[in-house]
Design a protein around this motif. Structure first.
Motif, short mmCIF file in Angstrom:
data_model
loop_
_atom_site.label_atom_id
_atom_site.label_comp_id
_atom_site.label_asym_id
_atom_site.label_seq_id
_atom_site.Cartn_x
_atom_site.Cartn_y
_atom_site.Cartn_z
N VAL A 89 21.75 61.18 27.28
CA VAL A 89 22.45 59.89 27.30
C VAL A 89 23.90 60.14 26.94
O VAL A 89 24.21 60.82 25.98
N SER A 90 24.80 59.56 27.72
CA SER A 90 26.23 59.72 27.46
C SER A 90 26.66 58.77 26.36
O SER A 90 27.33 57.77 26.59
N TRP A 91 26.25 59.07 25.13
CA TRP A 91 26.58 58.20 24.00
C TRP A 91 28.09 58.10 23.81
O TRP A 91 28.58 57.06 23.41
N ASP A 92 28.81 59.18 24.12
CA ASP A 92 30.26 59.13 23.98
C ASP A 92 30.88 58.22 25.04
O ASP A 92 31.87 57.54 24.78
N GLY A 93 30.28 58.13 26.21
CA GLY A 93 30.73 57.18 27.23
C GLY A 93 30.51 55.75 26.78
O GLY A 93 31.36 54.88 27.00
N HIS A 94 29.38 55.50 26.12
CA HIS A 94 29.09 54.17 25.59
C HIS A 94 30.08 53.81 24.48
O HIS A 94 30.64 52.71 24.45
N LEU A 95 30.28 54.74 23.56
CA LEU A 95 31.19 54.51 22.43
C LEU A 95 32.62 54.26 22.91
O LEU A 95 33.27 53.31 22.50
N LEU A 96 33.10 55.11 23.80
CA LEU A 96 34.48 54.97 24.28
C LEU A 96 34.65 53.75 25.17
O LEU A 96 35.70 53.12 25.17
N GLY A 97 33.60 53.37 25.91
CA GLY A 97 33.64 52.12 26.67
C GLY A 97 33.75 50.92 25.74
O GLY A 97 34.49 49.98 25.99
N GLY A 98 33.00 50.96 24.62
CA GLY A 98 33.08 49.89 23.63
C GLY A 98 34.45 49.82 22.99
O GLY A 98 35.00 48.73 22.78
N ILE A 99 35.02 50.97 22.68
CA ILE A 99 36.38 51.00 22.11
C ILE A 99 37.37 50.43 23.11
O ILE A 99 38.26 49.65 22.75
N ALA A 100 37.20 50.77 24.38
CA ALA A 100 38.09 50.22 25.42
C ALA A 100 37.95 48.70 25.50
O ALA A 100 38.95 47.99 25.61
N GLY A 101 36.73 48.19 25.43
CA GLY A 101 36.52 46.73 25.45
C GLY A 101 37.18 46.04 24.28
O GLY A 101 37.78 44.98 24.43
N ALA A 102 37.10 46.65 23.09
CA ALA A 102 37.74 46.08 21.91
C ALA A 102 39.26 46.08 22.06
O ALA A 102 39.92 45.09 21.74
N LEU A 103 39.81 47.19 22.56
CA LEU A 103 41.27 47.26 22.74
C LEU A 103 41.76 46.26 23.78
O LEU A 103 42.79 45.61 23.58
N VAL A 104 41.02 46.12 24.87
CA VAL A 104 41.41 45.17 25.92
C VAL A 104 41.37 43.74 25.37
O VAL A 104 42.28 42.95 25.61
N ALA A 105 40.34 43.41 24.61
CA ALA A 105 40.26 42.07 24.01
C ALA A 105 41.42 41.85 23.05
O ALA A 105 42.03 40.78 23.03
N TRP A 106 41.72 42.85 22.25
CA TRP A 106 42.81 42.72 21.27
C TRP A 106 44.15 42.51 21.97
O TRP A 106 44.98 41.73 21.51
N LEU A 107 44.34 43.18 23.11
CA LEU A 107 45.61 43.09 23.81
C LEU A 107 45.74 41.87 24.71
O LEU A 107 46.84 41.33 24.88
N LEU A 108 44.65 41.42 25.32
CA LEU A 108 44.74 40.37 26.33
C LEU A 108 44.38 38.97 25.85
O LEU A 108 44.79 38.00 26.47
N VAL A 109 43.59 38.86 24.79
CA VAL A 109 43.15 37.53 24.35
C VAL A 109 44.06 37.07 23.23
O VAL A 109 44.22 37.75 22.23
N ARG A 110 44.67 35.91 23.44
CA ARG A 110 45.56 35.34 22.42
C ARG A 110 44.73 34.77 21.28
O ARG A 110 43.73 34.10 21.50
N LYS A 111 45.20 35.01 20.09
CA LYS A 111 44.55 34.43 18.91
C LYS A 111 44.88 32.95 18.87
O LYS A 111 46.02 32.55 19.01
N SER A 112 43.85 32.14 18.66
CA SER A 112 44.06 30.69 18.57
C SER A 112 44.74 30.35 17.27
O SER A 112 44.42 30.91 16.23
N PRO A 113 45.71 29.41 17.32
CA PRO A 113 46.35 29.00 16.07
C PRO A 113 45.36 28.26 15.18
O PRO A 113 44.56 27.47 15.67
N VAL A 114 45.41 28.54 13.91
CA VAL A 114 44.53 27.86 12.95
C VAL A 114 45.16 26.52 12.61
O VAL A 114 46.33 26.47 12.22
N PRO A 115 44.41 25.40 12.77
CA PRO A 115 44.98 24.09 12.50
C PRO A 115 45.28 23.88 11.03
O PRO A 115 44.69 24.42 10.17
#
Length: 115
Positions: A89-115
């Protein structure tokens, strides 16, 4: 380009492309050279982690609920897939894919302002 909180400029296609490319680059740079890395499981792990991180980043009830649901339902598979105890099993492919998903979310999704 200005997007509303919780919206990704470019939408789903951009997220899939970014997770695929970034996950592939990370795997090429840091993956085990002797292992066989085929399939789209890195993308699946990347999208699952993207949902979790984007829900946390948005700080809105519905996306946060969905991210917790994804983490609960898919969490065991996520953890089991990144631990190096399964031969073939390519566990490193899974891990690095997960890291990529986290980085993409961090970069592309705007944080909602807290009311």
């Amino acid at each position: 380009m200005h997007t509303a909180p919780g919206r990704v400029a470019g939408g789903f296609a951009l997220v899939v492309l970014a997770v695929t490319v970034l996950g592939g680059v990370l795997l090429w740079l840091f993956g085990r050279g002797h292992a066989l890395h085929i399939g789209a499981s890195g993308l699946v792990f990347g999208l699952a982690v993207f949902l979790i991180v984007s829900g946390l980043r948005e700080q809105r009830i519905i996306p946060l609920f969905i991210s917790v649901l994804v983490a609960f339902v898919y969490g065991g598979t996520l953890l089991g897939g990144i631990l190096p105890w399964q031969s073939g099993v390519s566990w490193d492919g899974h891990l690095l894919g997960g890291i990529a998903g986290a980085l993409v979310a961090w970069l592309l999704v705007r944080k909602s302002p807290v009311p």
